[in-house]
Design an enzyme around this catalytic site. Structure first.
Site, PDB file in Angstrom:
ATOM      1  N   TYR A 141       0.476  -1.394   0.014  1.00 40.85           N
ATOM      2  CA  TYR A 141       0.066  -0.154   0.122  1.00 40.85           C
ATOM      3  C   TYR A 141       0.693   1.462  -0.101  1.00 40.85           C
ATOM      4  O   TYR A 141       0.698   2.548  -0.060  1.00 40.85           O
ATOM      5  CB  TYR A 141      -0.616   0.142   1.589  1.00 40.85           C
ATOM      6  CG  TYR A 141      -1.977  -0.812   1.252  1.00 40.85           C
ATOM      7  CD1 TYR A 141      -2.321  -2.166   0.777  1.00 40.85           C
ATOM      8  CD2 TYR A 141      -3.391   0.433   1.355  1.00 40.85           C
ATOM      9  CE1 TYR A 141      -3.792  -2.480   0.733  1.00 40.85           C
ATOM     10  CE2 TYR A 141      -4.201  -0.178   1.051  1.00 40.85           C
ATOM     11  CZ  TYR A 141      -4.693  -2.027   0.989  1.00 40.85           C
ATOM     12  OH  TYR A 141      -6.035  -2.243   0.692  1.00 40.85           O
ATOM     13  N   LYS A 191       3.622 -14.963   1.602  1.00 42.33           N
ATOM     14  CA  LYS A 191       3.454 -16.183   0.974  1.00 42.33           C
ATOM     15  C   LYS A 191       5.795 -16.200   0.632  1.00 42.33           C
ATOM     16  O   LYS A 191       5.515 -15.885  -0.278  1.00 42.33           O
ATOM     17  CB  LYS A 191       3.185 -15.376  -0.337  1.00 42.33           C
ATOM     18  CG  LYS A 191       1.801 -14.930  -0.514  1.00 42.33           C
ATOM     19  CD  LYS A 191       1.281 -16.644  -1.083  1.00 42.33           C
ATOM     20  CE  LYS A 191       1.360 -16.891  -2.727  1.00 42.33           C
ATOM     21  NZ  LYS A 191       1.536 -18.210  -3.003  1.00 42.33           N
ATOM     22  N   ASP A 224      -2.767 -18.259  -0.092  1.00 43.32           N
ATOM     23  CA  ASP A 224      -3.932 -18.682  -0.234  1.00 43.32           C
ATOM     24  C   ASP A 224      -4.225 -19.886   0.204  1.00 43.32           C
ATOM     25  O   ASP A 224      -5.613 -20.300   0.421  1.00 43.32           O
ATOM     26  CB  ASP A 224      -3.002 -18.760  -2.254  1.00 43.32           C
ATOM     27  CG  ASP A 224      -1.693 -19.412  -2.081  1.00 43.32           C
ATOM     28  OD1 ASP A 224      -1.109 -19.826  -0.766  1.00 43.32           O
ATOM     29  OD2 ASP A 224      -0.988 -20.550  -2.831  1.00 43.32           O
ATOM     30  N   ASP A 248      -5.936  -8.033   3.746  1.00 43.15           N
ATOM     31  CA  ASP A 248      -7.375  -6.709   3.171  1.00 43.15           C
ATOM     32  C   ASP A 248      -8.118  -7.301   2.318  1.00 43.15           C
ATOM     33  O   ASP A 248      -9.354  -7.864   2.839  1.00 43.15           O
ATOM     34  CB  ASP A 248      -6.901  -5.499   2.473  1.00 43.15           C
ATOM     35  CG  ASP A 248      -8.053  -4.718   1.442  1.00 43.15           C
ATOM     36  OD1 ASP A 248      -8.917  -4.681   2.477  1.00 43.15           O
ATOM     37  OD2 ASP A 248      -8.023  -4.921  -0.071  1.00 43.15           O
ATOM     38  N   ASP A 252     -11.841  -9.430   4.248  1.00 42.98           N
ATOM     39  CA  ASP A 252     -13.391  -9.605   3.494  1.00 42.98           C
ATOM     40  C   ASP A 252     -13.695 -10.886   3.430  1.00 42.98           C
ATOM     41  O   ASP A 252     -14.921 -11.136   3.820  1.00 42.98           O
ATOM     42  CB  ASP A 252     -13.303  -9.277   2.038  1.00 42.98           C
ATOM     43  CG  ASP A 252     -13.718  -7.254   1.644  1.00 42.98           C
ATOM     44  OD1 ASP A 252     -13.628  -6.902   3.235  1.00 42.98           O
ATOM     45  OD2 ASP A 252     -14.092  -6.645   1.266  1.00 42.98           O
TER      46      ASP A 252
HETATM   47  C1  IPM Z   1     -10.741  -1.279   3.733  1.00 43.42           C
HETATM   48  C2  IPM Z   1     -10.731  -0.479   2.811  1.00 43.42           C
HETATM   49  C3  IPM Z   1      -9.477  -0.248   2.341  1.00 43.42           C
HETATM   50  C4  IPM Z   1      -7.963  -0.806   1.770  1.00 43.42           C
HETATM   51  C5  IPM Z   1      -9.483   0.966   1.382  1.00 43.42           C
HETATM   52  C6  IPM Z   1     -11.968   1.505   0.844  1.00 43.42           C
HETATM   53  C7  IPM Z   1      -8.760   2.021   0.856  1.00 43.42           C
HETATM   54  O1  IPM Z   1     -10.404  -1.958   1.731  1.00 43.42           O
HETATM   55  O2  IPM Z   1     -10.334  -0.812   4.841  1.00 43.42           O
HETATM   56  O3  IPM Z   1     -10.463  -3.124   3.742  1.00 43.42           O
HETATM   57  O4  IPM Z   1      -7.804  -0.921   0.932  1.00 43.42           O
HETATM   58  O5  IPM Z   1      -7.642  -0.753   2.828  1.00 43.42           O
HETATM   59 MG    MG Z   2     -10.975  -4.002   2.284  1.00 48.18          MG
END
Ligand code: IPM
Ligand code: MG
Length: 367
Positions: A141, A191, A224, A248, A252
């Site tokens: 990032y 990884k 993975d 990230d 999710d």
């Molecule tokens: C998260 C989001 C952020 C990230 C975005 C909005 C920049 O997806 O907090 O997971 O990628 O970190």
């Molecule tokens: Mg995210």
């Protein structure tokens, strides 16, 4: 004693709507002996519209001074065409970076009342309670060099995955500390089979464990394979520690195990300030959901639970955090559902505000 200070940054899309429900909770505690000094400001597209930047310097300065920041969400289609440097997401990334919030705690907990709602089988998710610790201020990032350059007759997009030993060390310690307070198990994901940064990651995490956390059971997994194991049998995990990008993705994925992204809070913590509290920002894992913004459809629970995390991690109010989490459980057990928590043929959903109100009524009368 002055009241603890809280900076609220509702942001874009459903951010302001879900934050309005958190304000009800804050007000409830405020009249029961736990008052906060609340200020509010702009971030993301909202800040860009007002100031031409997704985070004004004054807002950044305020964020550095308060005891905790509570953020809604950033981004939206109106801002897709903007230059990368002023996109709404840059405001959030600047907050994370300049506050040095290196440890991002993303719990994925399956509420009993929602176990049927997950896309996975009930027995796979019911009772699930895992914590992902995502490194938040480094890695791909932020690594340099980055950019889009012309080489010969074509463009090249470049990002750099970069981790120093100290960056790995500090987030590993945050994860080990959490594991110690939970089930005593930590799984580190990278990884190392293809990335040097992954090899270093694995070595440093192992060294921290050997030296200072021999009581925590440490394992390593390629990220993975970790994604696969998270969907196969997520209850094998207690705490997971991983880098910024893998974290990230995996968070999710883990969030969806619980039924809806609309349920998941997060805490981003940095080093302790002078008063002993960590620098901290709390935000729901979900995004700005522009498709449903302004319609009263959003689920405020992730944002409300983010405030519960603030009570726990910034204000040492574990009992109040428990109460708030219990109130959320109670409304879910009563069958209240926002639209994201209903199946195809589900009953009528409640609105964002109705969900917030219902949670407030579930709070016990004496705090
Ligand atoms: C998260 C989001 C952020 C990230 C975005 C909005 C920049 O997806 O907090 O997971 O990628 O970190
Ligand atoms: Mg995210």
């Amino acid at each position: 004693m002055t009241n603890p200070s809280l900076l609220i940054l509702p942001g874009d899309g459903i951010g302001p709507e879900v934050m309005a429900e958190v304000r009800k909770i804050i007000d409830w505690f405020g009249t029961r002996g736990l008052a906060f000094n609340v200020s509010e400001d702009l971030v993301g597209g909202a800040a860009y519209d007002a100031h031409g930047t997704p985070l004004h310097d004054d807002t950044m300065a305020k964020a550095q001074e308060v005891d905790a920041v509570l953020l809604g969400a950033v981004g939206g289609p109106n801002y897709d065409a903007l230059d990368f440097s002023v996109k709404p997401e840059r405001g959030l990334l600047r907050l994370r970076k300049e506050m040095d919030l290196f440890a991002n705690l993303r719990p994925a907990q399956c509420f009993d009342a929602l176990a049927d709602f997950s896309s996975l089988k009930k027995e796979v998710v019911s009772g699930l309670d895992i914590m992902i610790v995502r490194e938040l201020t480094s890695g791909v990032y932020f690594g340099e060099p980055r950019g889009i350059h012309v080489e010969g007759n074509e463009r090249v997009g470049i990002n750099t995955q970069r981790y120093t030993e100290s960056e790995i060390d500090r987030v590993a310690r945050a994860a080990f500390d959490l594991a110690r307070k939970r089930d005593g198990r930590l799984c580190s994901m990278e990884k190392a089979n293809v990335m040097e940064s992954g090899i270093l990651w694995r070595e440093v995490v192992q060294a921290v464990g050997d030296k200072d956390y021999p009581d925590v059971e440490l394992s390593h997994m390629y990220a993975d394979a970790g994604a696969m194991q998270l969907t196969r049998w997520p209850k094998q995990f207690d705490v997971i520690v991983t880098d910024n990008l893998f974290g990230d993705l995996l968070s999710d994925l883990a969030a969806m195990l619980t039924g809806s992204l609309g349920m998941l809070p997060s805490a981003s913590l940095g080093a302790p300030m002078e008063n002993g509290r960590p620098k901290a920002l709390y935000e729901p894992v979900h995004g700005s959901a522009p498709d449903i913004a302004g319609q009263g459809k959003a689920n405020p629970i992730a944002c409300i639970l983010s405030f519960a995390m603030a009570l726990r991690y910034s204000f040492d109010r574990g009992a109040e955090a428990d109460r708030l989490e219990k109130a959320v459980e109670d409304v879910l057990a009563d069958g209240l559902r926002t639209a994201d928590l209903l199946g195809e043929e589900g009953a009528t959903p409640v609105s964002t505000a109705e969900m917030g109100d219902a949670i407030v009524t579930k709070l016990p009368t004496s705090a």
